[in-house]
Design a protein around this motif. Sequence first.
Motif, mmCIF file in Angstrom:
data_model
loop_
_atom_site.group_PDB
_atom_site.id
_atom_site.type_symbol
_atom_site.label_atom_id
_atom_site.label_comp_id
_atom_site.label_asym_id
_atom_site.label_seq_id
_atom_site.Cartn_x
_atom_site.Cartn_y
_atom_site.Cartn_z
ATOM 1 N N MET A 1 -51.049 -43.878 -18.613
ATOM 2 C CA MET A 1 -51.511 -42.517 -18.884
ATOM 3 C C MET A 1 -53.028 -42.507 -19.055
ATOM 4 S SD MET A 1 -50.490 -40.165 -22.128
ATOM 5 C CE MET A 1 -51.866 -39.454 -22.990
ATOM 6 N N ARG A 2 -53.666 -41.748 -18.181
ATOM 7 C CA ARG A 2 -55.120 -41.647 -18.281
ATOM 8 C C ARG A 2 -55.478 -40.587 -19.314
ATOM 9 N NH1 ARG A 2 -56.563 -40.188 -12.408
ATOM 10 N NH2 ARG A 2 -54.595 -39.141 -12.716
ATOM 11 N N MET A 4 -58.353 -38.954 -19.342
ATOM 12 C CA MET A 4 -59.115 -37.900 -18.664
ATOM 13 C C MET A 4 -59.226 -38.270 -17.187
ATOM 14 S SD MET A 4 -62.452 -37.093 -20.859
ATOM 15 C CE MET A 4 -62.818 -35.467 -21.396
ATOM 16 N N SER A 5 -59.257 -37.273 -16.343
ATOM 17 C CA SER A 5 -59.486 -37.577 -14.943
ATOM 18 C C SER A 5 -60.970 -37.921 -14.761
ATOM 19 C CB SER A 5 -59.104 -36.385 -14.076
ATOM 20 O OG SER A 5 -60.146 -35.434 -14.104
ATOM 21 N N ASP A 8 -63.359 -34.964 -14.968
ATOM 22 C CA ASP A 8 -63.539 -34.444 -16.323
ATOM 23 C C ASP A 8 -64.451 -35.345 -17.130
ATOM 24 O OD1 ASP A 8 -61.927 -32.309 -15.814
ATOM 25 O OD2 ASP A 8 -60.106 -33.312 -16.486
ATOM 26 N N ARG A 198 -60.305 -30.582 -23.379
ATOM 27 C CA ARG A 198 -58.933 -31.091 -23.514
ATOM 28 C C ARG A 198 -57.938 -29.939 -23.512
ATOM 29 N NH1 ARG A 198 -58.221 -36.530 -24.566
ATOM 30 N NH2 ARG A 198 -56.142 -36.017 -23.834
ATOM 31 N N ILE A 199 -58.257 -28.868 -24.229
ATOM 32 C CA ILE A 199 -57.346 -27.719 -24.284
ATOM 33 C C ILE A 199 -57.161 -27.130 -22.889
ATOM 34 C CG2 ILE A 199 -57.135 -25.333 -25.093
ATOM 35 C CD1 ILE A 199 -58.344 -26.226 -27.736
ATOM 36 N N ASN A 201 -57.405 -28.511 -20.033
ATOM 37 C CA ASN A 201 -56.662 -29.372 -19.113
ATOM 38 C C ASN A 201 -55.291 -29.764 -19.623
ATOM 39 O OD1 ASN A 201 -58.775 -29.358 -17.294
ATOM 40 N ND2 ASN A 201 -59.784 -31.079 -18.280
ATOM 41 N N SER A 202 -54.859 -29.170 -20.732
ATOM 42 C CA SER A 202 -53.551 -29.538 -21.284
ATOM 43 C C SER A 202 -52.493 -28.551 -20.813
ATOM 44 C CB SER A 202 -53.629 -29.509 -22.810
ATOM 45 O OG SER A 202 -53.736 -28.172 -23.239
ATOM 46 N N PRO A 203 -51.218 -28.900 -20.983
ATOM 47 C CA PRO A 203 -50.163 -27.925 -20.684
ATOM 48 C C PRO A 203 -50.365 -26.633 -21.478
ATOM 49 C CG PRO A 203 -49.205 -30.076 -21.049
ATOM 50 C CD PRO A 203 -50.666 -30.210 -21.370
ATOM 51 N N PHE A 204 -50.799 -26.760 -22.723
ATOM 52 C CA PHE A 204 -51.073 -25.569 -23.538
ATOM 53 C C PHE A 204 -52.109 -24.678 -22.855
ATOM 54 C CE2 PHE A 204 -53.800 -23.671 -26.872
ATOM 55 C CZ PHE A 204 -52.870 -22.860 -27.493
ATOM 56 N N MET A 206 -52.736 -24.518 -19.716
ATOM 57 C CA MET A 206 -52.159 -23.883 -18.530
ATOM 58 C C MET A 206 -51.320 -22.670 -18.940
ATOM 59 S SD MET A 206 -50.603 -25.557 -15.171
ATOM 60 C CE MET A 206 -49.012 -26.100 -15.668
ATOM 61 N N MET A 207 -50.651 -22.766 -20.089
ATOM 62 C CA MET A 207 -49.880 -21.611 -20.573
ATOM 63 C C MET A 207 -50.816 -20.431 -20.850
ATOM 64 S SD MET A 207 -47.160 -22.875 -20.301
ATOM 65 C CE MET A 207 -46.935 -24.566 -19.885
ATOM 66 N N LYS A 209 -53.631 -19.832 -19.387
ATOM 67 C CA LYS A 209 -54.015 -19.272 -18.082
ATOM 68 C C LYS A 209 -52.866 -18.449 -17.511
ATOM 69 C CE LYS A 209 -56.874 -23.248 -17.005
ATOM 70 N NZ LYS A 209 -56.768 -24.525 -16.293
ATOM 71 N N GLU A 379 -58.159 -21.236 -8.778
ATOM 72 C CA GLU A 379 -59.103 -21.303 -9.908
ATOM 73 C C GLU A 379 -59.010 -22.649 -10.600
ATOM 74 O OE1 GLU A 379 -59.553 -19.226 -14.191
ATOM 75 O OE2 GLU A 379 -58.916 -17.947 -12.564
ATOM 76 N N ASN B 118 -48.796 -28.271 -27.274
ATOM 77 C CA ASN B 118 -49.188 -29.578 -26.725
ATOM 78 C C ASN B 118 -50.543 -29.478 -26.036
ATOM 79 O OD1 ASN B 118 -48.081 -27.929 -24.867
ATOM 80 N ND2 ASN B 118 -46.865 -29.474 -23.838
ATOM 81 N N ARG B 121 -52.284 -33.640 -24.793
ATOM 82 C CA ARG B 121 -51.920 -34.331 -23.576
ATOM 83 C C ARG B 121 -52.643 -33.710 -22.408
ATOM 84 N NH1 ARG B 121 -46.876 -37.379 -22.968
ATOM 85 N NH2 ARG B 121 -46.733 -37.043 -20.746
ATOM 86 N N LEU B 123 -52.859 -32.576 -18.505
ATOM 87 C CA LEU B 123 -51.892 -32.131 -17.504
ATOM 88 C C LEU B 123 -51.650 -33.240 -16.474
ATOM 89 C CD1 LEU B 123 -50.445 -29.483 -17.243
ATOM 90 C CD2 LEU B 123 -52.213 -28.702 -15.707
#
Lengths: 379, 254
Positions: A1-2, A4-5, A8, A198-199, A201-204, A206-207, A209, A379, B118, B121, B123
Amino acid sequence: MRAMSRNDLLLFLGFTLVVLAMPLWLQPFGAAYPDLLQRFMIFGIFAVGFNILFGLTGYLSFGHAAFFGVGSYAAVWSFKLLSLDAIPAMLFAIVVSGLFALLIGYVSLRRSGIYFSILTLAFAQMSYNLAYSVLTPITNGETGLQLTLNDPRYLDAAMGSAQAGQPVPTLLGQSLGGFAGFYFCAGFLILAFFIAQRITNSPFGMMLKGIKSNQTRMNYTGFNTKPYTLAAFVISGMYAGLAGALLAVTDPLAGAERMQWTASGEVVLMTILGGAGTLVGPVIGAWLIKYFENIFSAINDTMLHRFWGFLPEGADNVMVAITSKFVGEGWFLTLGLVFVLIVVFLPGGIMEGVRRIAHLFNRQRKSPDRPASQVQPAE
Amino acid sequence: MTNPNVVLHVADVHKRFGGLHALADIDLQVEEGQTHAIIGPNGAGKSTLLNVIIGKLAPTSGTVVFDGAILTGRKPYQINQLGIARVFQTPEIFADLSVLHNVMIPALAKRDGAFKLNMLRGLDSETGILREAQDMLEDVGMYGRRDMAAGSLSRGDKRRMELAMCLIQHPRLLLLDEPTAGMSRHDTNTTIELLKKIKSRGMTKVIIEHDMHVVFSLADKISVLAQGRIIADGTPDQVRGNPKVQEAYLGGAH
């Protein structure tokens, strides 16, 4: 698990470098003095946090200055009651503004769109008026809350580290004046940027967005959107509180005017000018507006004469007459003009301009071996 | 409820809008694994019925039961978390996000539930969800367009992507509101093929459709709605031969 890309990480490192080197590269612009640099950092944090709510989640708050002001008051109270050290003040300010945001967000988020904006505006104006008059024992009303020699500072007293002379905020006993104050604020801006990244790029993120893009679909997809929007609201409120606390650290005086609607409007301008929804945009917007405010408003006719001096006799006087309307007292005119131009021609702010230019270069480079069909990027 | 195979039971549902009796005495039983079509002329109450099932509208009286759980009074997100997904008449998608992200969001809803904070983490580290989304897009033939903004897709592709967004949640019940409305003949046929493919996965489907070609190629059971009432119920052949249906709907249309 990285963690950060690669992109980023590069963005973060680049941002850190640009921020830390500001005293150097802002020298030619005449903006490399600590007072202004500190303000760059503080309003950068404010805008980054505001963007989490507005840029990512799509909720336009017109009352974020309330949290900024609460952060300032909380920090000054910490200086008065606990300790002159900056760290407890920052923590206290973040917690208090977070709780305040929870309260206001819980009520305001029952509506969306323009009604949400109006509710936040109403709450902020209410807070402003409370701070200005009703809550004078806490806020010291018009005069503003400031440090005095007689403050109890129980924590400092208990530690026996009482300071002589006029009380000023410190960090572990070190003074936070001048460039020390700048680097203190810069550390927080970098941290604030990192967390926002971090926020995003996180699943959170994306929610958030997803909520901005189509709240109906989010509901039918199984998400309870309320706690998501409330979390975004509280996080951005805490960012505002952190920024307010930093302003109190660099200048320990909290006044009610920090909570006024003009202050709330300013952070909206910063975010839109730089590019709402982008990471770097709001920071750039904040820097530009603070730069205009401090540099442009200080320009006078003598300086303009020197600037246009290369023009032939007569022509320089005309130019001075025209440009003098846009500087000094008139810098709001420049700000307004730039803002109108940005919104009309670059609705995505400065960051969209950067993207368009980059796109143009890419196309020129790749055009020979690339088919004409241009895939529209997301986007 | 005597039939143990019934997974969705709309019982005695009435819906009034002021003086208009939009749904009257609706009793609908959908069996597990079947494709149940609801047809009827314009204004018959088909969309109202679907909105009552999904929780967008509250019925004036009556209940909707899904697998033992009463849906009436629950919020749309709670109904989704019970395993019901919906495709809308006008695709409801995340137009600003990429196709891939459009499909990842529902997958996250399925895994993480209605709310999860979350934010630490990345994506990028959600490799399981990412692979699931890529496989799903492969299935509906949209993998090549995964990085496009969903808003720039053609109408047919938007629908296909919305279907993928529902399918990735492996819903037990899929509601389709005119999935081929406004599509070209070619797009309609590809959608029918796609729906036939997912028919073999044993998912229960309720489909509202105008296009008889679509209905008769997909449905196991058909209920005919006219003026807010169910006037006929049965297999495609039974419905086709029903004189009441021909009078109310098919006769006029064909």
